[in-house]
Scaffold this motif. Structure first.
Motif, PDB file in Angstrom:
ATOM      1  N   THR A  42       0.607  -0.960  -0.427  1.00 57.81           N
ATOM      2  CA  THR A  42       0.466  -0.009   0.312  1.00 57.81           C
ATOM      3  C   THR A  42       1.197   1.496  -0.085  1.00 57.81           C
ATOM      4  O   THR A  42       2.105   1.299   0.183  1.00 57.81           O
ATOM      5  CB  THR A  42      -1.256   0.006   1.217  1.00 57.81           C
ATOM      6  N   MET A  43       0.051   2.395   0.266  1.00 56.11           N
ATOM      7  CA  MET A  43       0.747   4.076   0.512  1.00 56.11           C
ATOM      8  C   MET A  43      -0.074   4.366   1.537  1.00 56.11           C
ATOM      9  O   MET A  43      -1.268   4.411   1.118  1.00 56.11           O
ATOM     10  CB  MET A  43       1.069   4.334  -0.877  1.00 56.11           C
ATOM     11  N   HIS A  44       1.025   4.998   2.431  1.00 61.32           N
ATOM     12  CA  HIS A  44      -0.225   5.390   2.865  1.00 61.32           C
ATOM     13  C   HIS A  44      -1.014   7.265   2.373  1.00 61.32           C
ATOM     14  O   HIS A  44      -0.377   8.528   2.887  1.00 61.32           O
ATOM     15  CB  HIS A  44       0.312   6.085   4.215  1.00 61.32           C
ATOM     16  N   THR A  45      -1.987   7.035   1.718  1.00 60.28           N
ATOM     17  CA  THR A  45      -2.456   8.187   1.587  1.00 60.28           C
ATOM     18  C   THR A  45      -4.029   7.699   0.655  1.00 60.28           C
ATOM     19  O   THR A  45      -4.000   7.248   0.449  1.00 60.28           O
ATOM     20  CB  THR A  45      -1.548   8.658  -0.265  1.00 60.28           C
ATOM     21  N   SER A  46      -3.951   9.222   0.560  1.00 61.40           N
ATOM     22  CA  SER A  46      -5.741   9.451  -0.011  1.00 61.40           C
ATOM     23  C   SER A  46      -5.531   9.559  -1.306  1.00 61.40           C
ATOM     24  O   SER A  46      -6.517   9.815  -1.912  1.00 61.40           O
ATOM     25  CB  SER A  46      -7.196  10.186   0.764  1.00 61.40           C
ATOM     26  N   ARG A  49      -5.594   7.790  -7.027  1.00 66.98           N
ATOM     27  CA  ARG A  49      -5.590   6.623  -7.947  1.00 66.98           C
ATOM     28  C   ARG A  49      -4.884   5.896  -7.127  1.00 66.98           C
ATOM     29  O   ARG A  49      -5.490   5.225  -8.489  1.00 66.98           O
ATOM     30  CB  ARG A  49      -4.126   7.687  -8.973  1.00 66.98           C
ATOM     31  N   ILE A  50      -4.194   6.319  -6.249  1.00 68.70           N
ATOM     32  CA  ILE A  50      -3.826   4.674  -5.669  1.00 68.70           C
ATOM     33  C   ILE A  50      -5.298   4.383  -5.321  1.00 68.70           C
ATOM     34  O   ILE A  50      -5.394   2.739  -4.574  1.00 68.70           O
ATOM     35  CB  ILE A  50      -3.345   5.534  -4.071  1.00 68.70           C
ATOM     36  N   LEU A  51      -6.041   4.599  -5.212  1.00 69.40           N
ATOM     37  CA  LEU A  51      -8.062   4.502  -3.846  1.00 69.40           C
ATOM     38  C   LEU A  51      -8.272   3.716  -5.164  1.00 69.40           C
ATOM     39  O   LEU A  51      -8.319   1.728  -5.311  1.00 69.40           O
ATOM     40  CB  LEU A  51      -8.622   5.228  -3.655  1.00 69.40           C
ATOM     41  N   ARG A  52      -8.065   3.852  -6.840  1.00 72.74           N
ATOM     42  CA  ARG A  52      -8.481   2.772  -7.804  1.00 72.74           C
ATOM     43  C   ARG A  52      -8.060   1.937  -7.877  1.00 72.74           C
ATOM     44  O   ARG A  52      -7.857   1.001  -8.182  1.00 72.74           O
ATOM     45  CB  ARG A  52      -8.597   4.356  -9.110  1.00 72.74           C
ATOM     46  N   GLN A  53      -6.621   1.607  -7.424  1.00 68.87           N
ATOM     47  CA  GLN A  53      -5.640   1.196  -7.641  1.00 68.87           C
ATOM     48  C   GLN A  53      -5.826  -0.245  -6.446  1.00 68.87           C
ATOM     49  O   GLN A  53      -5.949  -1.592  -7.048  1.00 68.87           O
ATOM     50  CB  GLN A  53      -4.301   1.344  -7.565  1.00 68.87           C
ATOM     51  N   GLY A  54      -6.126   0.131  -5.982  1.00 71.77           N
ATOM     52  CA  GLY A  54      -6.136  -0.382  -4.301  1.00 71.77           C
ATOM     53  C   GLY A  54      -8.050  -1.379  -4.976  1.00 71.77           C
ATOM     54  O   GLY A  54      -8.440  -2.627  -4.050  1.00 71.77           O
ATOM     55  N   ASP A  72      -4.266  -1.453  13.577  1.00 72.05           N
ATOM     56  CA  ASP A  72      -5.917  -2.237  13.882  1.00 72.05           C
ATOM     57  C   ASP A  72      -6.020  -0.304  14.215  1.00 72.05           C
ATOM     58  O   ASP A  72      -6.227   0.313  15.107  1.00 72.05           O
ATOM     59  CB  ASP A  72      -6.142  -2.606  15.201  1.00 72.05           C
ATOM     60  N   PRO A  73      -6.643   0.265  13.354  1.00 71.05           N
ATOM     61  CA  PRO A  73      -7.631   1.231  13.187  1.00 71.05           C
ATOM     62  C   PRO A  73      -7.450   1.849  14.698  1.00 71.05           C
ATOM     63  O   PRO A  73      -7.983   3.313  14.842  1.00 71.05           O
ATOM     64  CB  PRO A  73      -8.111   1.491  12.035  1.00 71.05           C
ATOM     65  N   LEU A 149      -5.495   4.592   1.420  1.00 65.67           N
ATOM     66  CA  LEU A 149      -5.186   3.154   1.292  1.00 65.67           C
ATOM     67  C   LEU A 149      -6.234   2.131   2.626  1.00 65.67           C
ATOM     68  O   LEU A 149      -6.150   1.381   2.416  1.00 65.67           O
ATOM     69  CB  LEU A 149      -4.484   2.805   0.575  1.00 65.67           C
ATOM     70  N   ASP A 150      -5.106   1.923   3.346  1.00 64.82           N
ATOM     71  CA  ASP A 150      -4.840   1.319   4.128  1.00 64.82           C
ATOM     72  C   ASP A 150      -6.300   0.981   4.854  1.00 64.82           C
ATOM     73  O   ASP A 150      -7.421  -0.052   5.064  1.00 64.82           O
ATOM     74  CB  ASP A 150      -3.716   0.934   5.033  1.00 64.82           C
ATOM     75  N   THR A 151      -6.648   2.384   5.344  1.00 64.74           N
ATOM     76  CA  THR A 151      -7.750   2.332   6.090  1.00 64.74           C
ATOM     77  C   THR A 151      -9.051   2.232   5.483  1.00 64.74           C
ATOM     78  O   THR A 151     -10.063   1.381   5.168  1.00 64.74           O
ATOM     79  CB  THR A 151      -7.847   3.852   6.837  1.00 64.74           C
ATOM     80  N   TYR A 152      -8.896   2.379   3.907  1.00 68.12           N
ATOM     81  CA  TYR A 152      -9.780   2.255   2.870  1.00 68.12           C
ATOM     82  C   TYR A 152     -10.271   0.788   2.902  1.00 68.12           C
ATOM     83  O   TYR A 152     -11.735   0.555   2.604  1.00 68.12           O
ATOM     84  CB  TYR A 152      -9.261   2.777   1.533  1.00 68.12           C
TER      85      TYR A 152
END
Length: 288
Positions: A42-46, A49-54, A72-73, A149-152
């Motif tokens: 992952t990348m720690h970002t919202s 483009r990264i979310l679509r990849q996820g 753990d969130p 992304l990881d939280t998404y």
């Protein structure tokens, strides 16, 4: 002819060696596992483009029983954690950072968070570095309120009634960050600001390589990063070992989709290699 064939084999082998880690998603099997588990970088970002990849990894998340992320969130944001990142009585960012650089950092922090650096005056400098680097990273900020992304992905997993767990603890992560003294952290923060002033922008390249699923190039960029060796060992090498051990244990109990920072995956001391050393078969999955 034999020399030509040998040369061709050498070239092919070299090209293969240079592209060992050309995927974000990896399937974990073998070593007694009844069902496959998955490892995702992952990348720690919202960044949209990264979310679509996820989103491309969601069908594989669907195949597993639980979602595991670095932390753990439920443990990520609470009063206890805030207390752990504070330097304590007598420490002050304003006293540790030269006036000129302090003003620049203040403007970057306010641009990123909407509040003055003065409100973070007793917070460990390494956490301020994370805010500053994110602000100058070249990533596209979310305009619709998406999570990182990881939280998404954890939110997607929770909606599917999957168990969400952390691979590490808050204490472990903060301990890794605080391997440097507070003044060493402050000096590193100042160096980072100087790099931004010089126009250093690796964020754009990092996103490009990530979207290309090119972990080899991400690892190469990281190898040239100017980070104190003891901090690199604490943040990357030691954590890779811990992650590989725990991901393997989780996979033995139930099928798991583990999402960790992409930087932790490649290399001889990366999570992929460490899982293979433990007897697992770890294969790249090409996402459409």
């Amino acid at each position: 002819m034999r020399k030509i064939l040998s040369l061709l084999l050498f070239i092919i082998s070299a090209l293969f060696a240079q592209a060992q880690y050309n995927a974000l998603l990896w399937k974990i099997t073998g070593n007694g596992l009844k069902k496959p588990s998955y490892l995702y970088g992952t990348m720690h970002t919202s960044d949209a483009r990264i979310l679509r990849q996820g989103d491309k990894a969601l069908p594989y998340l669907e195949q597993t029983k639980q979602y595991a992320m670095e932390l753990d969130p439920k443990e990520s944001f609470n009063i206890a954690m805030l207390e752990k990142v504070m330097m304590g009585k007598g420490y002050s960012l304003k006293k540790m950072i030269p006036e000129r650089e302090y003003k620049l950092i203040d403007s970057l922090v306010e641009n990123s968070t909407g509040v003055s650096l003065a409100l973070f005056d007793n917070i460990s400098p390494v956490f301020i570095s994370a805010i500053v680097e994110a602000d100058g990273s070249g990533l596209q900020k979310s305009t619709t309120g998406e999570s990182f992304l990881d939280t998404y992905l954890s939110e997607k997993a929770a909606k599917k009634k999957k168990k969400v767990v952390g691979i590490e603890t808050v204490d472990e992560q903060i301990g890794a960050l605080n391997v440097l003294s507070y003044q060493e952290q402050a000096d590193l923060l100042v160096d980072g600001v100087h790099d931004l002033e010089k126009g250093a922008d690796t964020g754009g390249d990092m996103v490009k390589y990530y979207l290309e699923q090119n972990l080899d190039s991400i690892a190469e960029m990281d190898a040239t990063a100017d980070m104190p060796p003891k901090l690199y060992r604490a943040l990357v090498i030691d954590r890779n070992k811990r992650m590989a051990e725990r991901i393997g244990d989780m996979a033995q109990k139930q099928s798991t989709f583990a999402a960790v920072g992409a930087l932790h995956l490649p290399g001889n001391e990366g999570v992929i290699s460490l899982l293979r050393e433990k007897g697992y078969t770890v294969e790249a999955v090409k996402m459409d």
